[in-house]
Design a protein around this motif. Structure first.
Motif, mmCIF file in Angstrom:
data_model
loop_
_atom_site.group_PDB
_atom_site.id
_atom_site.type_symbol
_atom_site.label_atom_id
_atom_site.label_comp_id
_atom_site.label_asym_id
_atom_site.label_seq_id
_atom_site.Cartn_x
_atom_site.Cartn_y
_atom_site.Cartn_z
ATOM 1 N N ARG A 359 0.809 -1.227 0.000
ATOM 2 C CA ARG A 359 0.000 0.000 0.000
ATOM 3 C C ARG A 359 0.838 1.271 0.000
ATOM 4 O O ARG A 359 0.309 2.355 -0.231
ATOM 5 C CB ARG A 359 -0.927 0.008 1.220
ATOM 6 C CG ARG A 359 -1.934 -1.129 1.243
ATOM 7 C CD ARG A 359 -2.836 -1.026 2.466
ATOM 8 N NE ARG A 359 -3.759 -2.136 2.557
ATOM 9 C CZ ARG A 359 -3.475 -3.294 3.141
ATOM 10 N NH1 ARG A 359 -2.282 -3.469 3.683
ATOM 11 N NH2 ARG A 359 -4.361 -4.268 3.167
ATOM 12 N N ASN A 360 2.129 1.156 0.287
ATOM 13 C CA ASN A 360 2.967 2.353 0.386
ATOM 14 C C ASN A 360 3.556 2.665 -0.985
ATOM 15 O O ASN A 360 4.649 2.228 -1.340
ATOM 16 C CB ASN A 360 4.078 2.150 1.420
ATOM 17 C CG ASN A 360 4.735 3.456 1.818
ATOM 18 O OD1 ASN A 360 5.033 4.284 0.979
ATOM 19 N ND2 ASN A 360 4.931 3.628 3.113
ATOM 20 N N ARG A 361 2.826 3.448 -1.769
ATOM 21 C CA ARG A 361 3.257 3.753 -3.134
ATOM 22 C C ARG A 361 4.563 4.541 -3.153
ATOM 23 O O ARG A 361 5.370 4.405 -4.068
ATOM 24 C CB ARG A 361 2.175 4.549 -3.867
ATOM 25 C CG ARG A 361 0.926 3.736 -4.176
ATOM 26 C CD ARG A 361 -0.017 4.467 -5.112
ATOM 27 N NE ARG A 361 -0.406 5.764 -4.566
ATOM 28 C CZ ARG A 361 -0.079 6.928 -5.117
ATOM 29 N NH1 ARG A 361 0.687 6.964 -6.181
ATOM 30 N NH2 ARG A 361 -0.494 8.065 -4.585
ATOM 31 N N SER A 362 4.770 5.381 -2.151
ATOM 32 C CA SER A 362 5.972 6.221 -2.130
ATOM 33 C C SER A 362 7.247 5.391 -2.017
ATOM 34 O O SER A 362 8.189 5.545 -2.789
ATOM 35 C CB SER A 362 5.876 7.215 -0.973
ATOM 36 O OG SER A 362 6.999 8.050 -0.942
ATOM 37 N N ASP A 476 2.716 0.162 6.120
ATOM 38 C CA ASP A 476 1.918 -0.384 5.019
ATOM 39 C C ASP A 476 0.643 0.438 4.826
ATOM 40 O O ASP A 476 -0.471 -0.070 4.883
ATOM 41 C CB ASP A 476 1.588 -1.850 5.267
ATOM 42 C CG ASP A 476 1.083 -2.533 3.989
ATOM 43 O OD1 ASP A 476 1.343 -1.985 2.895
ATOM 44 O OD2 ASP A 476 0.438 -3.585 4.104
ATOM 45 N N THR A 477 0.830 1.715 4.602
ATOM 46 C CA THR A 477 -0.264 2.633 4.297
ATOM 47 C C THR A 477 0.191 3.534 3.168
ATOM 48 O O THR A 477 1.392 3.656 2.899
ATOM 49 C CB THR A 477 -0.643 3.499 5.510
ATOM 50 O OG1 THR A 477 0.509 4.244 5.926
ATOM 51 C CG2 THR A 477 -1.132 2.635 6.663
ATOM 52 N N ASP A 478 -0.740 4.175 2.497
ATOM 53 C CA ASP A 478 -0.404 5.073 1.412
ATOM 54 C C ASP A 478 -0.295 6.488 1.962
ATOM 55 O O ASP A 478 -1.309 7.095 2.309
ATOM 56 C CB ASP A 478 -1.476 5.011 0.322
ATOM 57 C CG ASP A 478 -1.031 5.730 -0.945
ATOM 58 O OD1 ASP A 478 0.002 6.424 -0.885
ATOM 59 O OD2 ASP A 478 -1.707 5.595 -1.973
ATOM 60 N N ASP A 480 0.370 9.118 0.435
ATOM 61 C CA ASP A 480 -0.053 10.123 -0.538
ATOM 62 C C ASP A 480 -1.108 9.518 -1.457
ATOM 63 O O ASP A 480 -0.858 9.247 -2.628
ATOM 64 C CB ASP A 480 1.160 10.590 -1.364
ATOM 65 C CG ASP A 480 0.784 11.704 -2.309
ATOM 66 O OD1 ASP A 480 -0.089 12.518 -1.952
ATOM 67 O OD2 ASP A 480 1.355 11.748 -3.421
ATOM 68 N N PRO A 481 -2.305 9.251 -0.927
ATOM 69 C CA PRO A 481 -3.334 8.594 -1.731
ATOM 70 C C PRO A 481 -3.740 9.439 -2.922
ATOM 71 O O PRO A 481 -3.745 10.672 -2.863
ATOM 72 C CB PRO A 481 -4.492 8.419 -0.744
ATOM 73 C CG PRO A 481 -4.280 9.487 0.276
ATOM 74 C CD PRO A 481 -2.804 9.649 0.393
ATOM 75 N N GLU A 482 -4.072 8.744 -4.015
ATOM 76 C CA GLU A 482 -4.507 9.466 -5.210
ATOM 77 C C GLU A 482 -5.881 10.072 -4.970
ATOM 78 O O GLU A 482 -6.760 9.442 -4.354
ATOM 79 C CB GLU A 482 -4.571 8.513 -6.404
ATOM 80 C CG GLU A 482 -3.211 7.991 -6.832
ATOM 81 C CD GLU A 482 -3.324 7.055 -8.008
ATOM 82 O OE1 GLU A 482 -4.480 6.697 -8.336
ATOM 83 O OE2 GLU A 482 -2.292 6.679 -8.582
#
Length: 497
Positions: A359-362, A476-478, A480-482
């Protein structure tokens, strides 16, 4: 890449390091643009790391921007030209926009670099870095000559182009036969002496006529003492030169100082340093051979496991004189393929972090951008951008490196010794430089097997032991969510209690 691309990269970097007036020196090594700065506070670290061409930064005695092999040699002259143009009043490049990156890890990595720099500013470690600076400029020639030597060996084994092989051997061997001169030149330059005098004193070591001279009851041999003797001779020349500058009248300086420098340092080299450096060089070669022949797997485990911390501390280049000495003696260094396994463990650990944090896109974006360089042996982006700030994955990456080192070391213990004909590359980039007595195919297979073990163990160790439950919950979090589309159906809001 085109020259315009390299100039654009240099133009993007320059304002982020404080502009032309903040630059005191510009140089480059195998992968890094090394910049001397007037004011470190003017550097915009996060913006630099956000540039697509920048793989990472290292804050050391010089500010080092990791651009990767090949690119750095093309960007550096463009950067130097822009610095000169900027000082002459030419327009400066505009500051690029700051894209979103794994900022939290980057800040933590920067803090760790600062703490590491403070801990390691000891006289011994600063001296070791200066020694490394002597050899870093030689790496491109070592790589080129090493690959040509490997090509000559392949053609010899295959019986192809027999008339070309002697020419290739001459091209590959010419630099190595005079490497002591280059080491002497760089040593004098690094320690503040006249570079050409350092080269002149070091040239004594490779002069064929030294075979007529007797020292310590034995006749000297050309090349005795190698790069270690050249380093010591040139350093002594710097000390003699400084003493002469202090006491010799200015009117006589141009005649007396160079004469006394070469004479005093030359005599000391012939009747002391060559013999002593030769004994040390022989001990290094015998020690490396004995270590891997008798403790191969264990020695490989220790070397592969500890190399990442050396890279983190910036001290790994202090091993260059040892590698160069082994190449002088044997034609290759047996240590480099083992140490390269540390990078394999780092790559495996980074892939595990990627899998464990879906979940962590960064962080995943950072890993995707840094992995290609990691496969080629450039480990700083993954170290400072991912594993070291996270903590545990750095340790598990070392475990992967230890496993790969043990694999390669085991085969050395079994009699399949091989090494690299040059220094600098690592990872997949080391394949063209490998050489061993067992033949090309077994050598490549063992090194490739070691990389595979390093990848696998680094991945498994990080996947199962690289995170605590709390770390996973936090990471395990985003961050910077889209943004959701304005036309999408609004989600149900939780009831307030």
């Amino acid at each position: 890449m085109s020259p315009d691309t390299h100039r654009a990269t240099a133009a993007a970097i320059l304002p982020l390091v404080g502009g032309p007036d903040n630059i005191t020196s510009v140089a480059h090594c195998m992968t890094r643009l090394r910049i001397g700065l007037h004011d470190r506070a003017l550097v915009q670290d996060e913006s630099l790391k956000a540039l697509p061409a920048v793989l990472g930064v290292v804050d050391d005695d010089t500010y080092q921007i990791v651009l990767g092999p090949g690119a750095v040699a093309r960007v550096t002259p463009e950067f130097e030209a822009l610095v000169e143009e900027g000082r002459a009043g030419a327009p400066r490049a505009a500051e690029p926009p700051r894209p979103v990156t794994a900022a939290g890890l980057a800040d933590r990595g920067a803090a760790l670099r600062e703490a590491r720099k403070a801990r390691n500013a000891t006289p011994l470690k600063l001296f070791l870095r200066r020694v490394a600076n002597i050899f870093v400029p030689l790496i491109p020639a070592l790589i080129g000559c090493g690959i040509i030597a490997g090509l000559a060996g392949v053609l010899t084994n295959l019986g192809l182009l027999p008339t070309l092989v002697p020419a290739l051997a001459a091209i590959a061997s010419g630099f190595m036969s005079l490497i002591a001169v280059f080491v002497g030149y760089n040593t004098a330059k690094e320690f503040g002496g006249t570079a050409i005098l350092g080269g002149a004193v070091a040239a004594i070591i490779v002069f064929p006529g030294v075979a007529k001279i007797e020292a310590f009851g034995e006749h000297l041999s050309p090349g005795q003492g190698g790069v270690l003797g050249a380093l010591a001779a040139a350093y002594l020349a710097v000390r003699v030169e400084r003493l002469c500058r202090r006491w010799v009248p200015e009117a006589l300086d141009a005649l007396v100082t160079p004469t006394l420098t070469v004479l005093v340092a030359g005599l000391a080299t012939l009747f002391g340093l060559m013999f002593l450096a030769g004994e040390v060089s022989a001990a290094i070669g015998a020690g490396a051979t004995w270590l891997l022949a008798h403790g191969g797997a264990f020695a490989g485990l220790v070397l592969g496991g500890l190399f990442l911390p050396l890279v983190m501390l910036g001290l790994h280049q202090a091993l260059i004189p040892i590698h160069t000495t082994l190449i002088e003696q044997n034609g290759y260094t047996v240590l480099l393929p083992i140490l390269a396994m540390a990078g394999a463990g780092q790559v495996g650990a980074a892939i595990a972090v990627y899998v464990r944090l879906p979940r962590n896109r960064s962080i995943r974006t950072t890993i995707r951008s840094a992995l290609p360089a990691g496969f080629l042996g450039v480990g700083e982006p993954l170290i400072y951008g991912v594993s070291l700030p996270l903590g545990r994955p750095f340790v598990t990456a070392c475990v992967g490196g230890a496993a790969g080192g043990a694999f390669v070391g085991l085969f050395n213990q079994l009699g399949v010794a091989f090494g690299s004909t040059a220094i600098g590359p690592s990872g997949w980039a080391l394949f063209p430089l490998l050489h061993g007595g067992a033949g090309t195919v077994p050598t490549l297979a063992i090194y490739g097997g070691g990389l595979a073990v390093g990848y696998l163990v680094g991945f498994l160790a990080t996947y199962f032991f690289g995170f605590t439950r709390q770390m996973l919950a936090d990471l395990d979090t985003d961050p910077d969510p889209e943004p959701t589309s304005t036309t999408a159906e609004p989600a149900k809001q939780p009831a307030l209690t």
